[in-house]
Design a protein around this motif. Structure first.
Motif, PDB file in Angstrom:
ATOM      1  N   UNK A 274      52.055  33.158  62.143  1.00 22.03           N
ATOM      2  CA  UNK A 274      53.216  32.297  61.986  1.00 22.03           C
ATOM      3  C   UNK A 274      52.899  30.918  62.555  1.00 22.03           C
ATOM      4  N   UNK A 275      53.512  29.912  61.949  1.00 22.85           N
ATOM      5  CA  UNK A 275      53.388  28.555  62.455  1.00 22.85           C
ATOM      6  C   UNK A 275      54.727  27.874  62.245  1.00 22.85           C
ATOM      7  N   UNK A 276      55.118  27.043  63.175  1.00 18.74           N
ATOM      8  CA  UNK A 276      56.416  26.386  63.052  1.00 18.74           C
ATOM      9  C   UNK A 276      56.487  25.119  63.871  1.00 18.74           C
ATOM     10  N   UNK A 277      57.480  24.313  63.559  1.00 16.07           N
ATOM     11  CA  UNK A 277      57.709  23.070  64.278  1.00 16.07           C
ATOM     12  C   UNK A 277      59.195  22.792  64.412  1.00 16.07           C
ATOM     13  N   UNK A 315      60.372  17.381  70.635  1.00 10.76           N
ATOM     14  CA  UNK A 315      59.503  17.808  69.529  1.00 10.76           C
ATOM     15  C   UNK A 315      58.679  18.987  70.016  1.00 10.76           C
ATOM     16  N   UNK A 316      58.641  20.064  69.238  1.00 13.39           N
ATOM     17  CA  UNK A 316      57.882  21.238  69.642  1.00 13.39           C
ATOM     18  C   UNK A 316      57.118  21.854  68.493  1.00 13.39           C
ATOM     19  N   UNK A 317      56.098  22.634  68.817  1.00 16.25           N
ATOM     20  CA  UNK A 317      55.306  23.342  67.809  1.00 16.25           C
ATOM     21  C   UNK A 317      54.902  24.691  68.369  1.00 16.25           C
ATOM     22  N   UNK A 337      47.764  36.476  69.876  1.00 14.98           N
ATOM     23  CA  UNK A 337      47.465  35.165  70.457  1.00 14.98           C
ATOM     24  C   UNK A 337      48.640  34.244  70.173  1.00 14.98           C
ATOM     25  N   UNK A 338      49.043  33.487  71.186  1.00 10.43           N
ATOM     26  CA  UNK A 338      50.152  32.550  71.067  1.00 10.43           C
ATOM     27  C   UNK A 338      49.684  31.175  71.519  1.00 10.43           C
ATOM     28  N   UNK A 339      50.106  30.157  70.782  1.00 11.85           N
ATOM     29  CA  UNK A 339      49.816  28.781  71.159  1.00 11.85           C
ATOM     30  C   UNK A 339      51.047  27.944  70.831  1.00 11.85           C
ATOM     31  N   UNK A 340      51.491  27.162  71.781  1.00 14.04           N
ATOM     32  CA  UNK A 340      52.674  26.330  71.546  1.00 14.04           C
ATOM     33  C   UNK A 340      52.755  25.198  72.534  1.00 14.04           C
ATOM     34  N   UNK A 341      53.634  24.267  72.241  1.00 14.97           N
ATOM     35  CA  UNK A 341      53.822  23.132  73.133  1.00 14.97           C
ATOM     36  C   UNK A 341      55.026  22.317  72.737  1.00 14.97           C
ATOM     37  N   UNK A 372      54.062  19.801  77.511  1.00 16.28           N
ATOM     38  CA  UNK A 372      53.622  21.104  77.998  1.00 16.28           C
ATOM     39  C   UNK A 372      52.896  21.829  76.873  1.00 16.28           C
ATOM     40  N   UNK A 373      51.796  22.468  77.215  1.00 19.88           N
ATOM     41  CA  UNK A 373      51.033  23.277  76.266  1.00 19.88           C
ATOM     42  C   UNK A 373      50.810  24.648  76.881  1.00 19.88           C
ATOM     43  N   UNK A 374      51.120  25.703  76.110  1.00 23.86           N
ATOM     44  CA  UNK A 374      50.993  27.080  76.580  1.00 23.86           C
ATOM     45  C   UNK A 374      50.121  27.864  75.618  1.00 23.86           C
ATOM     46  N   UNK A 375      49.288  28.741  76.171  1.00 23.57           N
ATOM     47  CA  UNK A 375      48.516  29.662  75.333  1.00 23.57           C
ATOM     48  C   UNK A 375      48.416  31.006  76.043  1.00 23.57           C
ATOM     49  N   UNK A 376      48.303  32.052  75.222  1.00 26.29           N
ATOM     50  CA  UNK A 376      48.273  33.398  75.794  1.00 26.29           C
ATOM     51  C   UNK A 376      47.563  34.347  74.845  1.00 26.29           C
ATOM     52  N   UNK A 377      46.694  35.169  75.399  1.00 27.95           N
ATOM     53  CA  UNK A 377      45.982  36.189  74.625  1.00 27.95           C
ATOM     54  C   UNK A 377      46.217  37.541  75.287  1.00 27.95           C
TER      55      UNK A 377
END
Length: 823
Positions: A274-277, A315-317, A337-341, A372-377
């Motif tokens: 999934x991808x979103x903004x 603004x977020x993604x 895996x998650x990536x967002x900010x 802010x940038x977050x990532x998680x595996x």
């Protein structure tokens, strides 16, 4: 009086038993019909629809419980038919059921449903589950089954979740406390915690959320953090065979969102992404503020006030990737895996007035930037056993990271009395890493008892590099600069183990009881000052139990106890001094102690076709409760907001929620929360409000009307009274919205129009605080009215896949087989 009547509307509505109007049978009702429903693989079928028919009319209906059972009691002597149905399966009709005075009981035994060949070719297959469920230790909101909901992100979804309260900033509270432990798919999340919870929730699209579990009485298997309870967000991870994809977008006058997703799976592997903004139009607002300072004799000394305008943007993604691989039917690997900010900006222009011996006026301009940038595996390895499918060994590993940057600046012009011009710039760069290792084992001892045992280790490492540059500009042209910088390191380690057992006793009595141990170590240091924060090690034992008694087929009584703790994270302890302006600053407190909460709860749940309710009464005692605390120094004319352990709160409360459904016509859902705030403050926390008992409440009401031809109309509204703190109250919040939606004839998508707050362009949020030497009030007005257009569409084809049944993903990781009612 009018407000009290409005408050009682949901309670009065759901206290009535409308089912008595649906069946005007005679007083001689001694008959009973019962049975069990299974699928073609001899699996119990929960939520199957059972209709009781007499004289070609449906007179009563039920859904099967978690073991596939159903029972009609106290029915008239006579001739009946049974119709058994479930989405995706062939209907079965049992005819010639005759109840007589000599033989008033009919046992339908085991009824087997077979899949429908026509339905297997449909594009979208969804189990016919209720919207709300009251399970053994938790309330479940099945988002994917709420076809009327027009939520756009995680914050919107939580506003529709029973027992939860969401304020204007997106902060979530449960029974008056924001100290909630958030989980993603039953696991801790490295990014869904601290001060950025609301920002992260805004980045999770509602289409990604399958259900939300609210756990008010967590048992020993759950982490001990979160003294208010646990909110477990279950994302869609269905393992279906085939390919599907979808797009969704929402455009409005306040917020725009867009997203896309795909899923592919076969008998051994599967992958979904999934991808979103999210983009918010610049949002205008207005603010007023006033503070009066009082001396020890209660005499007014000085006043500070301002008014101004603000504008902000967000603004977020986000993106995520999930995968599974079945090595064999007893061994699976799951990975995600998650990536967002996000990026937030705010600007404010204020006119200040200060009165001491005379009036002084000046202007302040403020701006801030937060990124802010977050990532998680996360990876799970799950082992099942051939001799017993309920026996399971699971090992999980998680690596999380975050990178944030906060910049704020203020500029104060020369005052009317010739005071110096001031400028302040605050910079903060932080990064954190979190490692988690977890091992869980489930061992069934018998058909009616199982034991769960496990352990966990978490290591959190955080570094914050911050600086503050304060400048003074004198009228004669002299400049004075005061620059400070520091690097703050903060580490927290948690190790835990637990033992839990679940037992089913005769007479429909069930028990889950257990004990959890958690050890905690915190330490830190300041690199520039070359000083240490004292290492703190503490040990906590957390007992819990949930006792449940099924009173009859539709009613369940539950009694529970739990002990919880809440550790202060970096959001509370960060010592970086942040200037809101030159008279107001904020700073963390590294010396905070954890909160400890004991809670007792009694719940009664009831469900009947078309009418469902749940009621909970509870007592909660929280010691070392942490709250924002404002202090004012008369000599410096500066107020400081920090965090303190203020005392002990003894709270009594009542929660209720329910729904009334008229098939194919209307669905009404609502509920409310009422609880007390009663704090006994510590000796060092002196405040007049600590002697008062305050009543806080919330109600919400949603309705959906089917208009025909795939059109539906939705209305929803809620109101939350001001929340209490030791020094005053936090603003109330309410919202009303309307929406109309058109489902496409091929059931692949929809288009809708929504309207939020049609009667008020701006919403006002008032805050009042007081202490022995000051009173303070503020009013923030925010542009709120908005119109939005929503569009969703999906394409591709999915089929039932046997691997879904073999999947060891089990987010309902405690015993579910004594359901208290479905909603």
């Amino acid at each position: 009086m009018k407000k009290l009547f409005i408050l009682l509307i949901p309670f009065i509505s759901f206290s009535q038993d409308y089912s008595k109007y649906m069946n005007r049978a005679s007083q001689e009702k001694n008959g009973k019909i019962y049975g069990k429903v299974k699928d073609e693989k001899s699996q119990n079928m929960q939520y199957a629809n059972i209709s009781l028919i007499k004289n070609d009319s449906i007179i009563e209906g039920l859904i099967t419980d978690e073991k596939g059972r159903f029972i009609f009691e106290k029915i008239e002597i006579g001739d009946y038919k049974l119709l058994i149905s479930f989405v995706g399966f062939e209907n079965i009709e049992l005819n010639n059921i005759s109840l007589t005075d000599s033989n008033p009981i009919f046992n339908a035994k085991t009824i087997t449903l077979n899949p429908s060949s026509n339905m297997l070719e449909e594009t979208n297959l969804v189990d016919e589950k209720p919207i709300y469920e009251n399970k053994f230790e938790k309330i479940v909101y099945n988002v994917e089954n709420d076809l009327s909901q027009n939520s756009l992100d995680g914050v919107d979804v939580l506003t529709q979740t029973p027992l939860l309260d969401v304020d204007i900033e997106g902060n979530v509270s449960l029974r008056g406390s924001q100290n909630i432990k958030f989980l993603i798919n039953g696991k801790e999340s490295s990014f869904l915690k601290g001060g950025n919870v609301s920002d992260v929730l805004k980045m999770i699209p509602s289409e990604q959320i399958k259900s939300v579990e609210v756990i008010t009485s967590p048992t020993a298997r759950y982490a001990g953090e979160g003294n208010a309870g646990i909110v477990n967000i279950i994302t869609k991870q269905d393992k279906l065979e085939g390919f599907t994809a979808g797009v969704n977008t929402s455009t409005g006058t306040r917020v725009n969102r867009t997203g896309a997703n795909f899923s592919y799976g076969n008998k051994k592997i599967g992958i979904s992404g999934r991808v979103g903004g999210r983009y918010g139009w610049p949002r205008k607002g207005n603010s007023t503020y006033s503070r009066d300072v009082i001396n020890e004799s209660g005499i007014f000394e000085r006043n500070l006030e301002y008014s101004g305008s603000t504008i902000g943007n967000w603004v977020g993604h986000n993106s995520s990737l999930d995968a599974y691989y079945e090595i064999n039917p007893q061994l699976n690997i799951l990975s995600s895996f998650w990536y967002g900010g996000y990026r937030k900006t705010n600007e404010g222009n204020y006119d200040y007035k200060s009165f001491t011996s005379g009036l002084d006026e000046y202007n302040i301009f403020q701006e801030s930037l937060n990124t802010d940038t977050e990532l998680e595996w996360t990876t799970d390895i799950i082992k099942k056993f051939l001799n017993n499918d309920e026996r399971e060994l699971r090992f999980a590993f998680q690596l999380g990271g975050n990178f944030d940057n906060d910049e704020s600046s203020s500029f104060q012009g020369f005052s009317s009395q010739g005071e110096d011009s001031l400028a302040n710039e605050n910079l903060s760069d932080g990064n954190g890493k979190e490692y988690t290792f977890q091992l869980d084992y489930i061992h069934p001892i018998s058909k009616n008892q199982k034991i769960e045992i496990g352990g966990k280790f978490i290591d959190r490492i955080t570094e914050v590099d911050y600086s503050n540059d304060r400048k003074e500009y004198e009228l004669n042209g002299t400049n004075i600069s005061n620059y400070q910088e520091e690097i703050f390191n903060y580490n927290q380690s948690v190790w835990a183990s637990y033992l839990s057992t679940s037992i089913e006793f005769p007479s429909d009595i069930s028990l889950i009881t257990g004990l959890r141990y958690e050890g905690t170590k915190t330490n830190g240091n300041f690199e520039v000052l070359d000083s240490l924060i004292n290492e703190n090690i503490y040990h906590t034992f957390l007992p819990s139990f949930v006792l449940s008694k099924k009173l009859n087929f539709s009613k369940t009584l539950k009694f529970s106890y739990s002990k919880r703790l809440m550790r202060p994270d970096l959001n509370y302890v960060n010592p970086n001094l942040v200037f809101s302006d030159f008279k107001n600053v904020r700073v963390g407190n590294p010396s905070l102690s954890p909160e400890i909460t004991h809670q007792l709860e009694i719940g009664l749940s009831s469900f009947k076709p078309g009418f469902m309710t749940s009621y909970f009464i509870y007592y909660k005692r929280t010691s070392d409760i942490i709250e924002e605390f404002l202090t004012f120094q008369n000599d410096e004319e500066i107020s400081t907001i920090s965090y303190e352990n203020i005392g002990t709160n003894n709270s009594f409360g009542l929660n209720f929620f329910g729904s009334i459904r008229i098939p194919n016509i209307m669905n009404i859902r609502g509920g409310g929360d009422v609880y007390t705030y009663n704090v006994s403050s510590y000796d060092n926390i002196q405040n007049e409000n600590s002697k008062d008992i305050r009543l806080i409440y919330k109600w919400y009401l949603n309705s959906t009307v089917e208009l025909g031809k795939n059109y539906s109309l939705e209305c929803r509204g809620f109101y939350r009274s001001p929340r209490q703190t030791i020094q005053g109250k936090i603003p109330s919040f309410s919202m009303v919205s309307f929406g109309i939606k058109k489902e496409f004839n091929n059931k692949r998508g929809s288009i809708g129009l929504g309207l939020i707050e049609p009667w008020s362009k701006y919403k006002s949020f008032e805050t009042d605080l007081s202490s022995d030497n000051f009173t303070q009030s503020s009013n923030n007005q925010i542009l709120f009215r908005s119109i939005q257009i929503n569009f969703k569409y999906k394409f591709g084809k999915l089929k039932f896949n046997p691997i879904k049944e073999k999947s060891t993903i089990n987010n309902n990781d405690l015993k579910q087989n004594d359901s208290g009612g479905e909603y």
